[in-house]
Write a protein that holds these residues in place. Structure first.
Motif, PDB file in Angstrom:
ATOM      1  N   GLN A 283      10.195  20.309   5.323  1.00  0.00           N
ATOM      2  CA  GLN A 283      10.714  19.889   6.038  1.00  0.00           C
ATOM      3  C   GLN A 283      11.673  19.642   7.575  1.00  0.00           C
ATOM      4  N   TYR A 284      11.858  21.153   7.236  1.00  0.00           N
ATOM      5  CA  TYR A 284      12.789  21.691   8.119  1.00  0.00           C
ATOM      6  C   TYR A 284      12.631  23.077   9.055  1.00  0.00           C
ATOM      7  N   MET A 285      11.208  23.015   8.942  1.00  0.00           N
ATOM      8  CA  MET A 285      10.141  23.765   9.962  1.00  0.00           C
ATOM      9  C   MET A 285      10.566  22.892  11.058  1.00  0.00           C
ATOM     10  N   SER A 286      10.251  23.920  11.790  1.00  0.00           N
ATOM     11  CA  SER A 286       9.914  23.331  13.919  1.00  0.00           C
ATOM     12  C   SER A 286       8.745  22.491  13.567  1.00  0.00           C
ATOM     13  N   ASP A 287       9.033  21.906  14.502  1.00  0.00           N
ATOM     14  CA  ASP A 287       7.425  21.146  15.027  1.00  0.00           C
ATOM     15  C   ASP A 287       6.561  22.227  15.086  1.00  0.00           C
ATOM     16  N   GLU A 288       6.253  23.274  16.145  1.00  0.00           N
ATOM     17  CA  GLU A 288       5.347  23.981  16.928  1.00  0.00           C
ATOM     18  C   GLU A 288       5.880  25.252  15.735  1.00  0.00           C
ATOM     19  N   ASP A 289       6.128  25.166  14.667  1.00  0.00           N
ATOM     20  CA  ASP A 289       5.527  26.232  13.269  1.00  0.00           C
ATOM     21  C   ASP A 289       4.586  24.896  12.609  1.00  0.00           C
ATOM     22  N   ILE A 290       5.141  23.649  12.320  1.00  0.00           N
ATOM     23  CA  ILE A 290       3.986  23.081  11.282  1.00  0.00           C
ATOM     24  C   ILE A 290       2.421  22.624  12.422  1.00  0.00           C
ATOM     25  N   HIS A 291       2.550  22.414  13.583  1.00  0.00           N
ATOM     26  CA  HIS A 291       0.936  22.296  13.930  1.00  0.00           C
ATOM     27  C   HIS A 291       0.890  23.866  14.459  1.00  0.00           C
ATOM     28  N   ALA A 292       1.169  25.340  14.388  1.00  0.00           N
ATOM     29  CA  ALA A 292       0.429  25.892  13.860  1.00  0.00           C
ATOM     30  C   ALA A 292      -0.360  25.768  12.610  1.00  0.00           C
ATOM     31  N   MET A 293       0.640  26.127  11.859  1.00  0.00           N
ATOM     32  CA  MET A 293      -0.084  25.746  10.409  1.00  0.00           C
ATOM     33  C   MET A 293      -1.325  25.020  10.512  1.00  0.00           C
ATOM     34  N   SER A 294      -0.736  24.056  11.053  1.00  0.00           N
ATOM     35  CA  SER A 294      -1.904  23.055  10.755  1.00  0.00           C
ATOM     36  C   SER A 294      -3.038  23.384  11.558  1.00  0.00           C
ATOM     37  N   THR A 295      -3.385  23.892  12.274  1.00  0.00           N
ATOM     38  CA  THR A 295      -4.288  24.640  13.155  1.00  0.00           C
ATOM     39  C   THR A 295      -4.563  25.890  12.490  1.00  0.00           C
ATOM     40  N   TYR A 296      -4.452  26.412  11.914  1.00  0.00           N
ATOM     41  CA  TYR A 296      -4.847  27.479  10.662  1.00  0.00           C
ATOM     42  C   TYR A 296      -5.591  26.818   9.566  1.00  0.00           C
ATOM     43  N   LEU A 297      -4.448  25.654   9.164  1.00  0.00           N
ATOM     44  CA  LEU A 297      -5.614  25.603   8.364  1.00  0.00           C
ATOM     45  C   LEU A 297      -6.748  25.062   7.982  1.00  0.00           C
ATOM     46  N   LYS A 298      -6.509  24.595   9.101  1.00  0.00           N
ATOM     47  CA  LYS A 298      -8.022  23.568   9.603  1.00  0.00           C
ATOM     48  C   LYS A 298      -9.510  24.004  10.227  1.00  0.00           C
ATOM     49  N   THR A 299      -9.080  25.865  10.147  1.00  0.00           N
ATOM     50  CA  THR A 299     -10.278  26.631  10.829  1.00  0.00           C
ATOM     51  C   THR A 299     -10.435  27.581   9.448  1.00  0.00           C
ATOM     52  N   ILE A 300     -10.297  27.193   8.205  1.00  0.00           N
ATOM     53  CA  ILE A 300     -10.215  27.921   6.941  1.00  0.00           C
ATOM     54  C   ILE A 300     -11.906  27.520   7.185  1.00  0.00           C
ATOM     55  N   PRO A 301     -12.465  28.644   6.836  1.00  0.00           N
ATOM     56  CA  PRO A 301     -14.019  28.527   6.539  1.00  0.00           C
ATOM     57  C   PRO A 301     -14.344  27.705   5.368  1.00  0.00           C
ATOM     58  N   GLN A 302     -15.195  26.163   5.727  1.00  0.00           N
ATOM     59  CA  GLN A 302     -15.523  25.358   4.338  1.00  0.00           C
ATOM     60  C   GLN A 302     -16.526  26.245   3.931  1.00  0.00           C
ATOM     61  N   LYS A 303     -16.973  25.344   2.523  1.00  0.00           N
ATOM     62  CA  LYS A 303     -18.437  25.805   2.129  1.00  0.00           C
ATOM     63  C   LYS A 303     -18.903  24.297   1.779  1.00  0.00           C
ATOM     64  N   ASP A 304     -20.039  24.876   1.483  1.00  0.00           N
ATOM     65  CA  ASP A 304     -20.868  23.235   0.666  1.00  0.00           C
ATOM     66  C   ASP A 304     -20.564  22.714   0.017  1.00  0.00           C
ATOM     67  N   GLU A 305     -20.074  23.838  -1.217  1.00  0.00           N
ATOM     68  CA  GLU A 305     -19.301  22.905  -2.753  1.00  0.00           C
ATOM     69  C   GLU A 305     -18.035  23.341  -3.356  1.00  0.00           C
ATOM     70  N   ALA A 306     -17.574  22.633  -4.050  1.00  0.00           N
ATOM     71  CA  ALA A 306     -16.824  22.611  -4.682  1.00  0.00           C
ATOM     72  C   ALA A 306     -16.422  24.237  -5.594  1.00  0.00           C
ATOM     73  N   PRO A 307     -15.175  24.716  -5.768  1.00  0.00           N
ATOM     74  CA  PRO A 307     -15.375  25.644  -6.718  1.00  0.00           C
ATOM     75  C   PRO A 307     -15.397  25.127  -8.342  1.00  0.00           C
ATOM     76  N   GLU A 308     -16.868  25.184  -9.352  1.00  0.00           N
ATOM     77  CA  GLU A 308     -16.418  24.794 -10.975  1.00  0.00           C
ATOM     78  C   GLU A 308     -15.361  25.215 -10.940  1.00  0.00           C
ATOM     79  N   HIS A 309     -15.115  24.558 -11.506  1.00  0.00           N
ATOM     80  CA  HIS A 309     -13.174  24.829 -13.098  1.00  0.00           C
ATOM     81  C   HIS A 309     -14.156  23.454 -14.770  1.00  0.00           C
ATOM     82  N   LEU A 310     -13.810  25.108 -15.299  1.00  0.00           N
ATOM     83  CA  LEU A 310     -13.838  24.064 -16.700  1.00  0.00           C
ATOM     84  C   LEU A 310     -13.234  23.405 -17.385  1.00  0.00           C
TER      85      LEU A 310
END
Length: 432
Positions: A283-310
């Motif tokens: 919550q203390y981060m600047s709006d610019e840094d939050i937006h940059a993080m969001s931009t990067y997170l949105k581009t993390i390559p997506q896979k067709d299936e979620a990983p399997e977990h026990l």
């Protein structure tokens, strides 16, 4: 420095941290007792302010401060499968803290995972991520920590099982899992994307929770950001590489930014340890840094299936019985806030319909939320959050399994049924 992490009954995301405003040491700066000092008091004040921002962004206070104790005095126990580690005092106390550490000593710890005396640091301190932090940012954090009041509190010795108390074993671990080196910008990406990558992968050390670890305590790099159960915390860090979990490929940047900055958004809210991260840090981060993080997170390559977990399996017949029982429990206890159609009243009451965190292969987080309840963080953008009451005393293991099964399989959700044994296993789990 380290941070806790996780999330639950609603949208889940991330931990992050750091600013990228460079500090340029001019020729008029000088060394005093091995410590770089800015040319003027105003320069030094600006450096300390930047360092405070970075330390806050990195959530250093979360691990180096015992609840109710002096800031940065250490002593927080960190349970691991190999024993208990205790965080060190990082105040500028000469005897027990980093008062006699030089700027180079501090950078070496951040960049190479070695203490002032050259000894190897345990990787609970996330130097595998901090190695990416720039020298300028490390120097700023050092300047800030040197400015806080010294606290004469000795660091507690670790309580690790044999042979893990032998630091020489870390040589092999480091060979397998540590690659030293500052973050290198990708010239094919935008400045904002690179800033976000630097924050997420470096000081933010998000991969420490969102990447599974193996029996040696090392990250499964082939499944980076693909999620995993955090050992001994009994919270599940969802996959950031799958839209079926916390993948953000179909999220609006505004919703991602709102979640990181305030803890709530139109898509959901954060609970559990992740709520602490937002409260103490994001919550203390600047709006610019939050937006940059969001931009990067949105581009993390997506896979067709979620990983399997026990996951403990429940028969189809018993699952149908739980679903029917859960419908009544939901109507009696949950519909007032989350609505009969599961759409909730966001951002105060998160939607459960079409909510990835409800449908993940791992049902750990929704079970824990029903058992223990919780609040999104209190932040500047959401100072009076609405909470989720605990139902551990009101509902039996089967009743909790029933209502979680109902919300995982209703309104178009496609989660699997939940076993009462899973609920029993999580009843005694630690609350943070």
């Amino acid at each position: 420095m380290k941070r806790k992490s996780l999330f639950a009954l609603s949208a889940v995301v991330v931990v992050a941290a750091a600013a990228l405003v460079p500090v340029l040491w001019s020729g008029s700066d000088y060394l005093h007792n091995g410590t770089a000092v800015a040319a003027t008091p105003a320069d030094q004040a600006a450096l300390i302010k930047k360092g405070e921002y970075l330390a806050r962004a990195g959530d250093c206070i979360a691990c180096h401060t015992v609840r109710g104790g002096k800031e940065f005095a250490g002593g927080l126990p960190m349970a691991t499968p190999f024993g208990t580690l205790f965080t060190p005092n990082i105040t500028p106390d000469d005897q027990y803290g980093i008062g006699k550490w030089s700027q180079d000593d501090f950078y070496r710890a951040m960049h190479t995972g070695r203490s002032k005396d050259g000894s190897l640091l345990y990787p609970a301190f996330p130097f595998t991520s901090y190695t990416k932090v720039s020298r300028a940012d490390a120097d700023a954090i050092y300047a800030y920590l040197r400015s806080v009041p010294p606290v004469a509190v000795p660091s507690r010795p670790h309580e690790l099982k044999f042979p893990f108390n032998n630091r020489n074993l870390l040589i092999g671990w480091r060979t397998l899992f540590f690659r030293e080196g500052e973050y290198k910008a990708d010239p094919t990406k935008s400045v904002e994307w690179n800033r976000g990558a630097y924050l997420i992968e470096g000081l933010g050390h998000c991969g420490m929770c969102h990447t599974s670890i193996n029996a040696m305590g090392g990250p499964v790099n082939s499944a980076a950001f693909a999620g995993g159960l955090i050992p001994l915390q009994n919270w599940y860090a969802p996959s950031l590489t799958s839209n079926k979990e916390a993948g953000l490929g179909d999220w609006d940047i505004k919703d991602i930014s709102d979640l990181l900055k305030t803890g709530v958004s139109q898509r959901g809210a954060v609970f559990g340890p992740m709520a602490e991260v937002v409260h103490n840090s994001l919550q203390y981060m600047s709006d610019e840094d939050i937006h940059a993080m969001s931009t990067y997170l949105k581009t993390i390559p997506q896979k067709d299936e979620a990983p399997e977990h026990l996951q403990l399996e429940t028969s189809q017949q018993f699952g149908s019985e739980l679903l029917k029982q859960g419908q009544k429990i939901y109507a009696d206890n949950c519909a007032k806030c989350h609505a009969e159609n599961g759409l909730g009243m966001p951002p105060s009451f998160p939607p459960l319909a079409n909510n990835q965190s409800i449908q993940m292969p791992s049902a750990v987080n929704p079970i824990r939320m029903v058992l223990n309840g919780g609040y999104p963080p209190s932040t500047g953008g959401n100072p009076k959050p609405y909470g989720m009451p605990p139902f551990a005393q009101a509902l039996s293991n089967q009743e909790v399994a029933a209502v979680v099964t109902y919300i995982r399989q209703s309104w178009g959700n496609h989660g699997t049924a939940v076993s009462p044994q899973q609920v029993s296993d999580l009843r005694s789990a630690p609350l943070d």
